[in-house]
Structures are given as structure tokens and as C-alpha cells.
Design a protein around this motif. Structure first.
Motif, PDB file in Angstrom:
ATOM      1  N   SER A  49       0.861  -1.194   0.000  1.00 52.06           N
ATOM      2  CA  SER A  49       0.000   0.000   0.000  1.00 52.06           C
ATOM      3  C   SER A  49       0.887   1.230   0.000  1.00 52.06           C
ATOM      4  O   SER A  49       1.820   1.351   0.799  1.00 52.06           O
ATOM      5  CB  SER A  49      -0.913  -0.001   1.222  1.00 52.06           C
ATOM      6  OG  SER A  49      -1.673   1.183   1.259  1.00 52.06           O
ATOM      7  N   LYS A  50       0.606   2.154  -0.921  1.00 50.40           N
ATOM      8  CA  LYS A  50       1.455   3.325  -1.066  1.00 50.40           C
ATOM      9  C   LYS A  50       0.930   4.543  -0.331  1.00 50.40           C
ATOM     10  O   LYS A  50       1.525   5.619  -0.424  1.00 50.40           O
ATOM     11  CB  LYS A  50       1.604   3.660  -2.550  1.00 50.40           C
ATOM     12  CG  LYS A  50       2.265   2.546  -3.352  1.00 50.40           C
ATOM     13  CD  LYS A  50       2.460   2.950  -4.792  1.00 50.40           C
ATOM     14  CE  LYS A  50       3.135   1.835  -5.575  1.00 50.40           C
ATOM     15  NZ  LYS A  50       3.353   2.206  -6.990  1.00 50.40           N
ATOM     16  N   ASP A  51      -0.173   4.386   0.367  1.00 46.99           N
ATOM     17  CA  ASP A  51      -0.737   5.551   1.050  1.00 46.99           C
ATOM     18  C   ASP A  51      -0.154   5.721   2.436  1.00 46.99           C
ATOM     19  O   ASP A  51      -0.874   5.757   3.429  1.00 46.99           O
ATOM     20  CB  ASP A  51      -2.262   5.427   1.116  1.00 46.99           C
ATOM     21  CG  ASP A  51      -2.679   4.106   1.742  1.00 46.99           C
ATOM     22  OD1 ASP A  51      -1.776   3.251   1.960  1.00 46.99           O
ATOM     23  OD2 ASP A  51      -3.871   3.932   2.029  1.00 46.99           O
ATOM     24  N   ILE A  52       1.176   5.746   2.483  1.00 45.84           N
ATOM     25  CA  ILE A  52       1.886   5.942   3.745  1.00 45.84           C
ATOM     26  C   ILE A  52       2.900   7.051   3.530  1.00 45.84           C
ATOM     27  O   ILE A  52       3.618   7.070   2.520  1.00 45.84           O
ATOM     28  CB  ILE A  52       2.574   4.649   4.209  1.00 45.84           C
ATOM     29  CG1 ILE A  52       1.523   3.585   4.542  1.00 45.84           C
ATOM     30  CG2 ILE A  52       3.469   4.920   5.406  1.00 45.84           C
ATOM     31  CD1 ILE A  52       2.088   2.288   5.014  1.00 45.84           C
ATOM     32  N   ALA A  53       2.978   7.937   4.460  1.00 48.59           N
ATOM     33  CA  ALA A  53       3.918   9.064   4.355  1.00 48.59           C
ATOM     34  C   ALA A  53       5.324   8.598   4.660  1.00 48.59           C
ATOM     35  O   ALA A  53       5.551   7.868   5.623  1.00 48.59           O
ATOM     36  CB  ALA A  53       3.509  10.176   5.308  1.00 48.59           C
ATOM     37  N   MET A  54       6.295   9.022   3.841  1.00 50.81           N
ATOM     38  CA  MET A  54       7.698   8.645   4.011  1.00 50.81           C
ATOM     39  C   MET A  54       8.574   9.882   3.895  1.00 50.81           C
ATOM     40  O   MET A  54       8.214  10.831   3.171  1.00 50.81           O
ATOM     41  CB  MET A  54       8.122   7.630   2.941  1.00 50.81           C
ATOM     42  CG  MET A  54       7.561   6.247   3.171  1.00 50.81           C
ATOM     43  SD  MET A  54       8.339   5.469   4.591  1.00 50.81           S
ATOM     44  CE  MET A  54       7.397   3.962   4.678  1.00 50.81           C
ATOM     45  N   PRO A  55       9.750   9.916   4.548  1.00 54.15           N
ATOM     46  CA  PRO A  55      10.675  11.044   4.384  1.00 54.15           C
ATOM     47  C   PRO A  55      11.314  10.997   2.998  1.00 54.15           C
ATOM     48  O   PRO A  55      11.228  10.007   2.269  1.00 54.15           O
ATOM     49  CB  PRO A  55      11.709  10.813   5.484  1.00 54.15           C
ATOM     50  CG  PRO A  55      11.663   9.364   5.757  1.00 54.15           C
ATOM     51  CD  PRO A  55      10.233   8.940   5.530  1.00 54.15           C
ATOM     52  N   LYS A  56      11.999  12.084   2.663  1.00 54.07           N
ATOM     53  CA  LYS A  56      12.629  12.156   1.347  1.00 54.07           C
ATOM     54  C   LYS A  56      13.745  11.132   1.196  1.00 54.07           C
ATOM     55  O   LYS A  56      13.969  10.592   0.117  1.00 54.07           O
ATOM     56  CB  LYS A  56      13.176  13.560   1.112  1.00 54.07           C
ATOM     57  CG  LYS A  56      12.079  14.603   0.922  1.00 54.07           C
ATOM     58  CD  LYS A  56      12.698  15.949   0.586  1.00 54.07           C
ATOM     59  CE  LYS A  56      11.621  17.005   0.345  1.00 54.07           C
ATOM     60  NZ  LYS A  56      12.197  18.325  -0.006  1.00 54.07           N
ATOM     61  N   TYR A  57      14.469  10.901   2.238  1.00 56.74           N
ATOM     62  CA  TYR A  57      15.545   9.910   2.174  1.00 56.74           C
ATOM     63  C   TYR A  57      15.785   9.372   3.573  1.00 56.74           C
ATOM     64  O   TYR A  57      15.476  10.023   4.575  1.00 56.74           O
ATOM     65  CB  TYR A  57      16.827  10.496   1.583  1.00 56.74           C
ATOM     66  CG  TYR A  57      17.377  11.668   2.357  1.00 56.74           C
ATOM     67  CD1 TYR A  57      18.247  11.482   3.434  1.00 56.74           C
ATOM     68  CD2 TYR A  57      17.031  12.969   1.992  1.00 56.74           C
ATOM     69  CE1 TYR A  57      18.744  12.565   4.137  1.00 56.74           C
ATOM     70  CE2 TYR A  57      17.520  14.053   2.684  1.00 56.74           C
ATOM     71  CZ  TYR A  57      18.386  13.848   3.760  1.00 56.74           C
ATOM     72  OH  TYR A  57      18.876  14.919   4.454  1.00 56.74           O
ATOM     73  N   ILE A  58      16.353   8.175   3.596  1.00 58.57           N
ATOM     74  CA  ILE A  58      16.735   7.537   4.857  1.00 58.57           C
ATOM     75  C   ILE A  58      18.188   7.102   4.716  1.00 58.57           C
ATOM     76  O   ILE A  58      18.493   6.181   3.940  1.00 58.57           O
ATOM     77  CB  ILE A  58      15.840   6.332   5.194  1.00 58.57           C
ATOM     78  CG1 ILE A  58      14.374   6.756   5.278  1.00 58.57           C
ATOM     79  CG2 ILE A  58      16.296   5.686   6.490  1.00 58.57           C
ATOM     80  CD1 ILE A  58      13.421   5.589   5.487  1.00 58.57           C
TER      81      ILE A  58
END
Length: 1337
Positions: A1053-1062
């Protein structure tokens, strides 16, 4: 043991024979010269009587056996020192060799001479060349033979002249030679008559006249020369004179008057007193200073005398003439000499009788009582006492000498014993020593030796040596005494006496005496002393320039020192043997001795070994030059060739290295010899053949290009025309010094139907058959090993035999002038534990190679990569294939034993789906599928790679999951277009030996989602840690790029917020929460979610990511690791793929790499960890009798076939004043979690008062939540659910007041399989259903 030919009694008797002077007229000498003899030489062979003679003494008759006389010219003089030295050296050097015999002494079997003729001739010569002394009379003339010829004008006048000449000689000064036994000596008159040329009547008349004048008993007529002519050369007549003639002394240089003073200065004769000596700090066991004592610088006058050439003797003498000579000596002895001796004994006995018991003066009597009577005690001038010729003391000595010479040893002992007391009293120590010596000899000859008489000899020797300072008489006494002691088996005492007489005054004398002492020790079984003194004797022989005897002594000593661990002593012996053998032109033995110095066990210093090596090369060069073989190559002992490590490599030349490209490793001499690794390569070759040919070979024989010594015994190598043949072997330098080898190349023999070419034979055509490569130089350090690789290239088909290799050894320095072109032979040893290098014959087979016609040659190169990998890192590699031969090739295949770490996705036509193990029913099918997994074909244009053409493909390799060393192998197969050619196919090997470092550690926690609104959802929690250590030599910074899911049941599922990079630095971690939704598909599909805003960096890698992911999705049929296939557990839920980019910083470089971590995904639907439970169940040993636990496990699985959750508004507001009941709509979602069968699901909404419902609560629920509510339409709801699908049941909950309610109460879900009539099983699914109801007014 070594024995003298003469017994001690015979030797002593011959040493003291009566001396007879001879005076001849010229015509008498001329008569003898017809036979190449003078008169004395004529008598010599017959001077020993064959019959016994006797004479009368006061005590009775005395019988004499083997009586011998010594005839000397009246003008005879002992030779001067230089001449005597030559004669003594000649007597030793020209002595005949002795027969060798074997003796066993303890554990030693020794080869020694049966006799020592050189010592016997030396001692006889030594006794003959001594000057007569006034203290003894054994060397004084007893009588004189006056010899005239019947051809003289008047024999009477001739005799008268001879008598006058004799009287003149006798009346000369007392210090002059010759010396006479008495003033009135015996005269015997001999007339020599030539039977052919002379007048017999005149001779008889003259003889009668002489008899009337001098008496019949004092005259003899010798008739000779009865032969009229010389016998023909073919007639072999006995020549009894030859052995005596060769022993004659050359007296020409010594005829001069010698005064007493000159005699004293020349008493040490026959010895090398004037030799040039260079013995500074010389030690006999040190080979360093051997040059100073080798005798090479001996002056001309010290060299042995040259003996005259042998000529026939007695040619005109008949048998009757010889009998006349014998009769002359017999008549002289019996009729003249013995009566004269009887008279002399009477006279001398009267003198002795008158002297006994009386002192000659008051002074003598006083001195006898008050003077010390030990030699050297208080005496000032010990040798200045001279007795008058007629003194009683000398008369007693004369009597003793007369008795001794004529065999009356008992009377001689009495006389000597009486004389020694007078000499002791008078402190006449020279006379005293002589009397002691002769008294001891008399007792021995009388066969009555006692300890007292032995002490006499010991005291006499010490008196000669220490008091009188006359070593020549001490030496004579020692020689005589040692024979007596050896006869009495007193070998130790004899050896001590002989050793005492060694000194620096005479090397030859010391050498001979040390040699005899060594034999005495051998008789006493003192084997070590024997060897040591034999070494000392050899050393002194060397200084005396007696190289032959020096060599003999050292060789005898080595028999004892061999294999005793006395390495330095053995080195000295070998060195000296080599030097002496070289000087004697015995090059074979010299080379062998020096070769023994060049061994690994030597304890010599590097400098010493370098000197040994230099001399060895020099002597070997001399040998080759002397034998006319200076152009041949001998076999040297250094360096040694280790045949155990012999290897042969046949194959194409590896490609030249270019920047950024790495040639295929292939098979080389540095390839580790690992049986497991080789079996892996052979197995890959076998499955390649099976795949290409479609069937397994009847007898699989792997292709061998690298032959070890074991394989060379079993297989005959084959090579290709115009491809190199390389031979590798190990050279061992066992010395401590450096070895320099130049111009090293192989020796070979080539033959075909027309030609036979040998590389050692000079032939300009040999380069047309085989090209030989020469290694310029090699330096092998001391005590080290060096691997040598030599090569050659055949240019024609045929048979090639490698015989050995040739090299030039230049010694310990590169600029060394001594060098030898040598060789070592190469054999295939039958005994592989053999280290060769110094023999020219080998027990083994020759290295024969078949040379085949040209074959295709594929050169494979790879792009250069760093072999330091991170765990799960991936690298792209280009592979270049170039046909460098003149023959086209086809069917290129690649095979690897680790297919899960190698991907050919970029050129492989079809990417395989994961295998289903259930489809594999037979081993043949399984093996076929496994081969497909290991092997990939390379596409070619027209399926042929023409000569000179190149094609390129790209492959990917991936590091495994675990750190450490990991090999990734690749085998390249290609064929000849001509199916009938040999070889039919060829192989190229390559291996990447990776060093894998830690990268990421990932923990995944999965649980069914309870907030699903349409389909089943899954909650995934990832904990990611960068395992790189802060202080590690390799630092990594990892950037997470993407998370992918490969599954046929779930989609990310792609409806999760993620930071720009890890970004994760060393030891940093990140936690990521994901959701997956149920989506059933026919096959697994890839879904992903980006973790980085830069999506371009990984989109290009997506295909390879998916390719490696699919390798981990299902079981990999691996022939090399079958246990992995059976242990594989199917991932029903799919696999997670975490893709990342890392910046790797080490000490030399910075690089950016990509990788992908693959994690199996498994949903945890219970309170316990299902994965852990499965692991425990698989690893544990479960007793079959424990039925309760098994049933409990089955029950737990049956209770987790359906999951469900409620969809409802979490908070509801209701005005209970208007409406007393609040109805809330609730959606119940039923999810099938099994993928095999349809399920019939029953939902029960029951009253608590009506039935006991099983209430499932989560750990997260309100403690005070109320279950006091009701479901509308209470009863059973039945649904049928397809595998992995979701069904919706609409419900309504009724509450009568505000509060918090647990909607999970009063719901019971049971299921059963549709196809089977089984009881329903209540599902244990936790429900998080807390409903809050607010009341408003």
C-alpha cells in the motif's frame, strides 16, 4: 688389519746385517757391466744364504738361519739431506699399491689395505740413509772383498794395490767415512773370470798364486759370463736383480768428505727438515687453509727422485754362473767370515772378562756413587763424551753388536746390559741410549721380552729424543720398538710411541707414523681414534706432497665418520679428498667428493659453502675439459629438483592485461590444489556435457590441462600446435649461500613420422619444430626455494618428450668467473617422496606429450570489479569473448555452481518462474531442471564465432547473506565446429573470490491489520540497522531506496507518508511501518514503495532486483547443495525486498554500490510467533507417543483459517431521551487466509443468557468495556468464502445507554472445509472493537 710383509724378527735381523766393503779393479767392474750390473749389484740377490751356517762361541756353537750380508762399495757415503729427502719421498710415492680387504670392526665394515708397502720401503730407506755413528758398530764394515779380474796384467799386483788403497782408507782421520769395525778387518780376495773372453789357464794360474799368498780360505775364483751372446728378446729369463736395482740409491751427489761436525749437522737426514712450510695458525680439520699445506709449492729439490728405466740384467750369465755367485757368498761366509768372527769374539770376551767388577779409575768409581744416573740430570755436555776406540766400554759394545749381528741374542743382551751400566755411570747418554735400545731388541729377538726390557726401549727413545736431541735415532728406535710391541699385541703402547715421534720437523715421517698409529688403534678396536689419526696422517701426507697417500688416508677415515653426525669433520674430509683427487687428475672422485659438500645438512658458513661451490665448479670444469666434454651438460647436486611439485600446464596463452579488464583466471600453476574444488569443476563440466549432448557420457573423463606428478603417471598429456607448454617445478637451494642461475630452458626431444630432433644436439632446424623460451636469470637465496616456470611452443604435430632443463650455474656471485653449463633430468617419479638433483638416472617415466593440430581458442575477459563486497551487494560485469585462434568455434555455454548468486537476465531469453517441487516426480526430471538452473547459453550471431571475432554479454553477481569469504565460479564451455576434431570442446575457468562485509540487519514483524475496510490488510514493521562498525577499516553509509514486495497474495500500500531519504551511518537504525493489502493473482507480482525521492537511481536496476528476488522466491534446484532445496519452506505470503545504495570508503578508494536484502514475509495471526513455532517444530525431536501435543498443534492450525474484523464508527453520539435504543451499523469482514480450499463460515451472534460464547479479546481493549448490548437479528449467518478472499456481513448493534462497549462480544466465527464433512472449528481471531457512545440532551 694392515700388516707388514716381514715379521718383526725378520725386519730387525735385516736392519742389523753385517756390513761388507767391496773394492774392485776397473777390469773386474767391466766384466760385470756386460750384464748391466756392477759387482755389488751382482751379489745383492744372493746375499741371503739359503742354508744354515754356524760358528763357535765360548758358550757353545751358534746356528744362524737366513743369514744375510750387506755388500757396499768402500767409497759408499750416505746421501746428503736434500738427496736423502728425495729418496725417502720416492720410496713412498713409488711404492706399489696394496690389495684392499674388508674388515668388520664393531658396526663398521671398513675397506683397508692388507699391507703398507710404502711404509716398509720408507723405513728400509730410512735405515739405509743413516750416517754410521761412533756409538754403535752395526753400520761399520766388518770385512772387505778385494775383487780383481783375471784379465788384469798381474792379479797379485792388483791385489797388492787394492790392499794399499784399503790401508790408506783405514788410516784416514777418525771422523772420515767409511767406518771400520776394527783396525784389523777381514780381507777376502776374489778373481773374476770371463769364460768367453778370458783365458781359463791364466785365471787358474793366477788363482793358485793368490791362494798361496793369502790362504785358500781367503780366496775365490768367480767364473761368469758363460753365455756367448745376448739371448733373443722373446726368451723370458728370470731377473732377480731388478727389484734390487730399483732400490739403489743415487750416490753421485753425496761423494764428498764429511767431517764429524758436518755429520752432526746432517744427522736428521731422509726427512723434510728443510721443506718450505707455511703452517700459520693451521688446523688439520680446517679446509680454509688447505692451500697452505697442500704441498703444491714444494721446491724442485724436494720432489721424488726419478728412477732409471728398467733394463735386462744378467744377460750373459748362465745358470752355472749364478750358482758360482751363490757359492762365492757361501764360501766367504762359512770359510772366512765366521772363523774371523770366532776369533774376534774370543778377543772381545777376554776384554770383557778383565773389566768385570773393576772401575777403570778412582774418578770413575767416585762418579758412580756421587753422580746422578738419570739421563739429562746435571749433565752439561751430554754428547761430548767420546771414548777411545780401544776403550773397554766400546769393546763391550763391539761384542754386543757382533753377537747381535750374528744371531747370538742372549749373549748380546748380556753385553748390552753390562755396557749400559758403564755408560750410565759415565753419563755418556748417547752410548747409554744405544745400549738400552739394543738390549731391548736382543731380549725381543731372544723371544724373552719382559716389561723391564720394554722399559729399556722406552727409556732409550726418550734419551735419544730429549737428552741427546737426536730424533733420527729416536725415530729408528721407535720404528723397531713399535714392531716389537705390535708383535706382543701391545697396540696402544705402540701407537703412543709412534705418535710421540710426530713433529713439525718432518711431515712425511709424521704422516707415516700417524698412519701406523691409526692401524694400531684399529687393532685395539678403537675405531674413533683410528679415524682421527688417519685424518691427521692424511693431513701430514698432504703437507709432504704425497697426494696419493693423503687421499687414501682421508678415504679410509671417511668410512668411520660417514653417517655419524660429525658434519664438520666430514666436510673437511670431503674437501681434502676432492682437492687431492683433483691434483692427481682423478676428476671423477674429486667431483663426487665436492658434490657431497653441497648438501642441505651442512653446518658450514655461507662464505665457506661459497668457496666449496667455486672449487666444485672449477674442478668439474677441469674434468669436462680433460674428458673432452666441455660442451656437454653434467648433472649438478645444486640446486635440487623437487619432483613432488612437478606440474605440466598445456593450454592457450592468457590474454594480455588491459586497464579495466581482468582475464579469466583459468587454470594456472598457482591454482590451489583442493579436491573439493576440483570435484566441483569436474561436476560442472559433466552437467555441461550432459546438457549439450543430451545424454550422460558412458565414461566421463574430465578435461585436464594442469597435470601434477600423480596425473602424469595416469594420463598422457596432449597439447595443441602453437600453444605453449609450461612446466613448473621447485628448485631447492639447500646451501646457505646464494645461487645464480642463468639461461634456463627446457631440454626436449621431438619426433614425428619424418624427423627426430633432440634439443641438446646442435641443429639449426630445431627452431622449426619447437620454439624454446629462455629464462634469463634466477637468483635463489640461501636455504630457500624458488618456483621455476619454463615453456616451449610446438610448431608441428608429433610427439614431444621433455627430458629436463638446462642452466648455467655461476656460483655465489653474479660476476663469478667460475661457471658450468649443467642440466637436471625430469622424470615422472614412481615414488613421489623423492628429492632428486644429483643423479643422472631416475626411476620413473619420461614426460611424453602428444601434439595435436590447431584447435579453437576462446579468450575471456571480465570488467574489473572490487572483490570487497557488502552482504547482498550486486555488481554488473561485462564478459568479452574473443576467438584468438584460426579455427571457428560454436556453442558457448556458461555454468556456475551458485546460480542463486549469478544472474544472466540481461541476455537470457527466458526468465524462469520459481520451480514447483511438487512437479518433480523423478530424479531424471529433477536433474534436468537443475541443469537448466546452472547452465546458460551465450547468443552468437549465426551460432558461430569466427576467428578474430568478439562478442560481449553482461552478467550480475550478488554477495550472499553472510559475511566472510565466498567464491563465485563460472565455467565457460565452447566447441570446435568440426565435430570430429580433438579436442571436441574446451573450457575456461574463472572465479571471483569475494570478501563479504556486513551491511544491514533487518527484522520484520507482520500482523493482520484490524482496520481493513474492503480487503484484508497486513501491518509490517521493519527494523533496519547498519551493522558497519565505527572503527572498521571499511566504512559504509547506506541509503534506503525502495521497498518491494514479490507476492501473489499481497500488494504494498502506497498511502503511507515517508521522508525524502533515509541514510544510515555506522550502527544507526531506522524503523519503517508498511501496510500490505490482499490481492490474489495468478502468479507473484512485484509491487513497491519508494523510500527516496530520487527514483531514477534504482529504476534502471529494477529488472535485476526482481530477477534476484525471484531466485529467492522459490526453491533453487542446486546440484551442489541439494539440502537447500529440501529445507526450503514455501513463502505463501511473499518476500520483501529492501533495495539500497551504499557509499563504501576504505583505505584506497571510495565507491558507490547497490544491493538488495530479501526477507521472507510471514503473517503472525496469533498471540505467538508462528515462524518461531515452525522452527521449533522442525528442529525438535518429537516422540510419536506424545499425541496430546500433536493434536494441540493441529487444533491451533485449524483455529486460524479465517480472520475477521469489524468496520464501524468508533464514537457515536445519541440522544437517549428521544430514543431509548441506539442502533449502530457494523460491517463484519471475513478473510480466508488459506489458499487451497473453499471454506464455509458460520457467524453466531448469541445472547449471553442463551449460550456460552467464546469471547476473543485483544491485549488492547478497555478494561471497563461493557458487553451489555445486543445484536439485531440474533442467530447464525452462513457464508462461503473462496481461498484468500473477503466476504462482508452486515450487522447492527443495539445499546440502551451511553458508555464503552466491546463489540467483539457475542460474536463467534466457525468454519469448515466445503469439500469435506468436518465439524466446524471456532476461529481464534483477536478483535479490537471498542465502541464509545455519548449521550446528548
Amino acid at each position: 688389519m694392515a700388516q707388514c710383509k716381514q715379521s718383526p724378527h725378520e725386519f730387525i735381523r735385516n736392519a742389523f746385517t753385517p756390513q761388507i766393503a767391496v773394492m774392485c779393479t776397473p777390469l773386474a767392474e767391466k766384466c760385470c757391466q756386460k750384464n748391466n750390473l756392477d759387482f755389488i749389484e751382482l751379489l745383492q740377490p744372493f746375499s741371503r744364504l739359503n742354508s744354515d751356517v754356524h760358528y763357535k762361541d765360548t758358550s757353545g756353537p751358534v746356528n744362524i738361519r737366513n743369514f744375510k750380508l750387506n755388500f757396499l762399495d768402500v767409497t759408499w757415503r750416505p746421501p746428503q739431506t736434500s738427496v736423502a729427502r728425495k729418496l725417502l719421498n720416492s720410496s713412498v710415492s713409488n711404492a706399489p699399491e696394496s690389495r684392499i680387504k674388508s674388515v668388520q670392526v664393531g658396526n663398521f665394515k671398513l675397506e683397508i689395505p692388507s699391507s703398507t708397502p710404502w711404509f716398509e720401503t720408507w723405513r728400509e730407506t730410512f735405515l739405509r740413509v743413516q750416517y754410521p755413528s761412533d756409538h754403535e758398530f752395526t753400520k761399520h764394515f766388518l770385512a772387505c772383498l778385494l775383487v780383481v779380474s783375471s784379465a788384469d796384467n798381474s792379479t797379485t799386483d792388483a791385489f797388492h794395490q787394492l790392499v794399499q788403497s784399503l790401508n790408506k782408507v783405514q788410516s784416514s782421520a777418525p771422523g772420515k767415512l767409511p767406518k771400520w769395525f776394527s783396525s784389523n778387518i777381514l780381507k777376502y780376495y776374489v778373481i773374476v773370470h770371463d769364460n768367453v773372453e778370458g783365458n781359463l789357464a791364466v785365471a787358474n794360474s793366477s788363482f793358485e798364486s793368490v791362494k798361496s799368498t793369502y790362504g785358500a780360505s781367503n780366496c775365490f775364483l768367480l767364473k761368469m759370463n758363460s753365455r756367448a751372446s745376448r739371448p733373443i728378446p722373446s726368451e723370458h729369463l728370470p731377473d732377480p736383480w731388478s727389484q734390487f736395482i730399483t732400490n739403489q740409491l743415487d750416490m753421485k751427489e753425496s761423494i764428498q768428505d764429511n767431517t764429524v761436525s758436518s755429520k752432526n749437522s746432517s744427522l736428521e737426514i731422509g726427512q723434510e727438515a728443510e721443506e718450505t712450510k707455511n703452517i700459520q695458525n693451521y688446523h688439520p680439520l680446517s679446509p680454509v687453509n688447505e692451500d697452505s699445506a697442500s704441498g703444491d709449492s714444494m721446491v724442485e729439490e724436494d720432489k721424488p727422485a726419478v728412477l732409471p728405466k728398467s733394463v735386462p740384467h744378467g744377460s750373459y750369465l748362465s745358470t752355472e754362473d749364478v750358482e758360482q755367485v751363490k757359492l762365492l757368498i757361501l764360501e766367504f761366509t762359512r770359510s772366512c767370515l765366521l772363523p774371523y768372527i770366532e776369533k774376534q769374539l774370543v778377543i772381545l770376551n777376554d776384554v770383557v772378562s778383565n773389566k768385570k767388577g773393576m772401575s777403570k779409575s778412582l774418578f770413575s768409581a767416585t762418579k758412580r756413587w756421587f753422580s746422578p744416573n738419570k739421563p739429562g740430570a746435571g749433565s752439561v755436555a751430554v754428547n761430548n763424551l767420546i771414548y777411545s776406540p780401544d776403550s773397554p766400554e766400546l769393546q763391550i759394545r763391539r761384542l754386543g753388536d757382533l753377537y747381535f749381528m750374528f744371531g747370538h741374542y742372549d749373549a748380546a743382551f748380556q753385553a748390552y746390559h753390562l755396557a749400559k751400566r758403564d755408560y750410565n755411570t759415565d753419563q755418556a747418554w748417547l752410548y747409554y741410549a744405544g745400549a738400552l735400545e739394543m738390549a731391548a731388541l736382543s731380549a725381543f729377538m731372544n723371544r724373552e721380552p719382559t716389561k723391564k726390557t720394554c722399559d729399556y726401549m722406552e727409556e732409550g727413545i726418550t734419551t735419544y729424543l730429549n737428552t741427546c736431541k737426536m730424533p733420527q735415532f729416536a725415530t729408528r728406535a721407535t720404528i723397531l720398538s713399535s714392531e716389537c710391541l705390535k708383535h706382543q699385541k701391545m697396540y696402544g703402547e705402540a701407537a703412543l710411541q709412534l705418535i710421540r715421534m710426530t713433529s713439525e720437523e718432518s711431515d712425511l715421517r709424521s704422516a707415516l707414523l700417524l698412519e701406523q698409529a691409526a692401524y694400531c688403534f684399529l687393532q685395539s678396536k678403537m675405531i674413533r681414534k683410528y679415524a682421527f689419526h688417519m685424518v691427521l696422517a692424511g693431513h701430514r701426507f698432504s703437507k709432504a706432497a704425497q697426494r696419493k697417500h693423503s687421499l687414501k688416508c682421508y678415504k679410509q677415515a671417511y668410512q668411520v665418520y660417514e653417517n655419524t653426525g660429525w658434519d664438520l669433520a666430514c666436510d673437511h674430509i670431503h674437501y681434502t679428498i676432492g682437492r687431492q683427487a683433483n691434483n692427481l687428475q682423478q676428476f671423477e672422485e674429486a667431483v663426487e667428493s665436492f658434490s657431497r659438500l653441497l648438501n642441505g645438512g651442512s653446518k658450514q658458513s655461507a662464505q665457506q659453502q661459497a668457496m666449496f661451490l667455486k672449487e666444485y665448479l672449477t674442478i668439474l670444469g677441469n674434468k669436462l675439459k680433460a674428458e673432452g666434454q666441455q660442451y656437454t651438460s653434467p648433472i649438478l647436486p645444486v640446486p635440487k629438483l623437487n619432483m613432488n611439485l612437478l606440474k605440466l600446464l598445456v593450454g592457450p596463452t592468457p590474454p594480455l592485461s588491459t586497464p579495466g579488464k581482468v582475464p579469466a583466471i583459468g587454470i594456472g600453476f598457482n591454482t590451489p590444489c583442493d579436491i573439493n574444488v576440483e570435484s566441483k569443476w569436474y561436476k560442472l563440466e559433466e552437467i555441461l556435457l550432459h546438457e549439450v549432448e543430451g545424454s550422460t557420457p558412458m565414461v566421463f573423463k574430465p578435461m585436464v590441462t594442469l597435470y601434477t606428478n600423480v596425473q602424469l603417471i595416469k594420463n598422457k598429456p596432449t597439447a595443441i600446435v602453437n600453444e605453449p607448454i609450461q612446466v613448473s617445478f621447485e628448485l631447492v637451494n639447500t646451501l646457505q649461500t646464494v645461487l645464480h642461475l642463468k639461461d634456463i630452458y627446457l631440454l626436449w626431444t621431438f619426433k614425428n613420422d619424418e624427423q627426430l630432433i633432440v634439443s641438446e644436439i646442435l641443429d639449426d632446424r630445431k627452431d622449426n619444430f619447437v620454439k624454446t623460451y629462455v629464462m634469463k636469470s634466477v637468483t635463489i637465496e640461501g636455504n630457500s626455494k624458488h618456483d621455476i616456470i619454463l615453456s616451449l611452443m610446438p610448431l608441428l604435430t608429433g610427439s614431444l618428450t621433455i627430458n629436463g632443463f638446462c642452466y648455467t650455474l655461476t656460483g655465489s656471485t653474479a660476476s663469478e668467473t667460475s661457471f658450468i653449463k649443467a642440466k637436471q633430468l625430469i622424470f615422472i617419479p614412481s615414488n613421489t617422496s623423492r628429492l632428486r638433483g644429483n643423479d643422472d638416472t631416475g626411476s620413473g617415466n619420461e614426460m611424453d606429450i602428444n601434439i595435436l593440430p590447431p584447435a579453437p581458442c576462446l579468450q575471456v575477459t571480465f570488467s574489473e570489479i572490487s572483490l570487497d563486497f557488502l552482504v547482498d551487494e550486486m555488481q554488473r560485469i561485462s564478459v568479452d569473448f574473443q576467438n584468438t585462434s584460426s579455427v571457428p568455434l560454436q556453442n558457448i555455454y556458461l555454468a556456475t555452481s551458485v546460480p542463486h548468486l549469478v544472474s544472466f537476465v540481461e541476455f537470457r531469453q527466458k526468465v524462469k518462474t520459481p520451480l514447483d517441487l511438487s512437479d518433480i516426480t523423478t530424479p531424471a526430471t529433477r536433474e534436468k531442471l537443475a541443469r537448466k538452473n546452472h547452465i546458460t547459453s551465450v547468443p552468437l550471431s549465426g551460432n558461430v564465432l569466427e576467428p578474430g571475432q568478439t562478442t560481449t554479454v553482461y552478467i550480475w553477481i550478488k554477495a550472499p547473506k553472510y559475511k566472510g569469504a565466498t567464491p563465485i565460479d563460472l565455467l565457460v564451455y565452447y566447441e570446435n565446429v568440426d565435430k570430429k576434431s580433438i579436442p571436441k570442446y574446451r573450457l575456461v575457468r574463472h572465479c571471483w573470490n569475494l570478501t563479504v562485509h556486513e551491511s544491514l540487519s533487518i527484522e520484520v514483524t507482520s500482523q493482520a491489520g484490524h482496520k481493513a475496510k474492503e480487503v484484508e490488510e497486513l501491518d509490517l514493521v521493519l527494523k533496519i540497522i547498519n551493522l558497519n562498525k565505527v572503527h572498521s577499516s571499511v566504512l559504509t553509509e547506506i541509503t534506503l531506496l525502495n521497498i518491494g514486495l514479490l507476492s501473489k497474495y499481497w500488494t504494498v500500500s502506497k498511502d503511507i507518508a515517508m521522508p525524502k531519504y533515509i541514510n544510515l551511518h555506522s550502527q544507526e537504525s531506522a524503523h519503517i511501518l508498511l501496510k500490505a493489502r490482499r490481492g490474489v493473482k495468478g502468479s507473484s507480482e512485484y509491487s513497491s514503495m519508494s523510500l527516496n525521492s530520487d527514483k531514477k537511481s534504482y529504476k534502471t536496476l529494477q529488472n535485476i532486483f526482481i530477477a534476484f528476488g525471484r531466485k529467492a522466491e522459490g526453491p533453487q534446484l542446486n546440484i551442489f547443495n541439494e539440502t537447500e532445496d529440501f529445507n526450503y519452506k514455501e513463502n505463501k505470503d511473499g518476500i520483501l525486498m529492501l533495495q539500497w545504495r551504499a557509499l563504501v570508503i576504505d583505505t584506497n578508494s571510495r565507491r558507490v554500490v547497490h544491493g538488495q536484502c530479501v526477507i521472507p514475509m510471514e503473517v503472525n495471526r496469533t498471540e505467538e510467533d508462528v515462524l518461531q513455532l515452525d522452527r521449533i517444530l522442525s528442529d525438535s525431536v518429537i516422540d510419536i507417543n506424545e499425541k496430546n501435543s500433536l493434536e494441540e498443534e493441529r487444533s491451533q492450525v485449524a483455529q486460524n483459517q479465517v480472520s475477521y474484523n469489524l468496520v464501524y464508527p468508533p464514537v457515536v453520539t445519541h440522544n437517549f431521551q428521544k430514543g431509548r435504543v441506539c442502533v449502530i451499523p457494523v460491517k463484519l469482514l471475513l478473510h480466508s487466509v488459506i489458499d487451497t480450499v473453499d471454506l464455509k463460515v458460520v457467524v453466531n451472534t448469541c445472547e449471553t443468557s442463551d449460550m456460552d460464547c467464546t469471547i476473543n479479546r485483544s491485549t488492547l481493549y478497555y478494561r471497563n468495556a461493557s458487553s451489555n448490548f445486543r445484536w439485531m437479528c440474533t442467530g447464525k449467518i452462513v457464508r462461503t468464502i473462496k481461498p484468500l478472499t473477503t466476504e462482508t456481513v452486515m450487522l447492527s448493534a443495539c445499546v440502551t445507554g451511553p458508555g464503552t462497549y466491546n463489540l467483539g462480544a457475542h460474536i463467534q466465527v466457525s468454519c469448515s472445509k466445503v469439500e469435506k464433512a468436518e465439524p466446524y472449528v471456532v476461529q481464534t481471531c483477536p478483535i479490537h472493537a471498542a465502541l464509545i457512545v455519548h449521550s446528548i440532551s
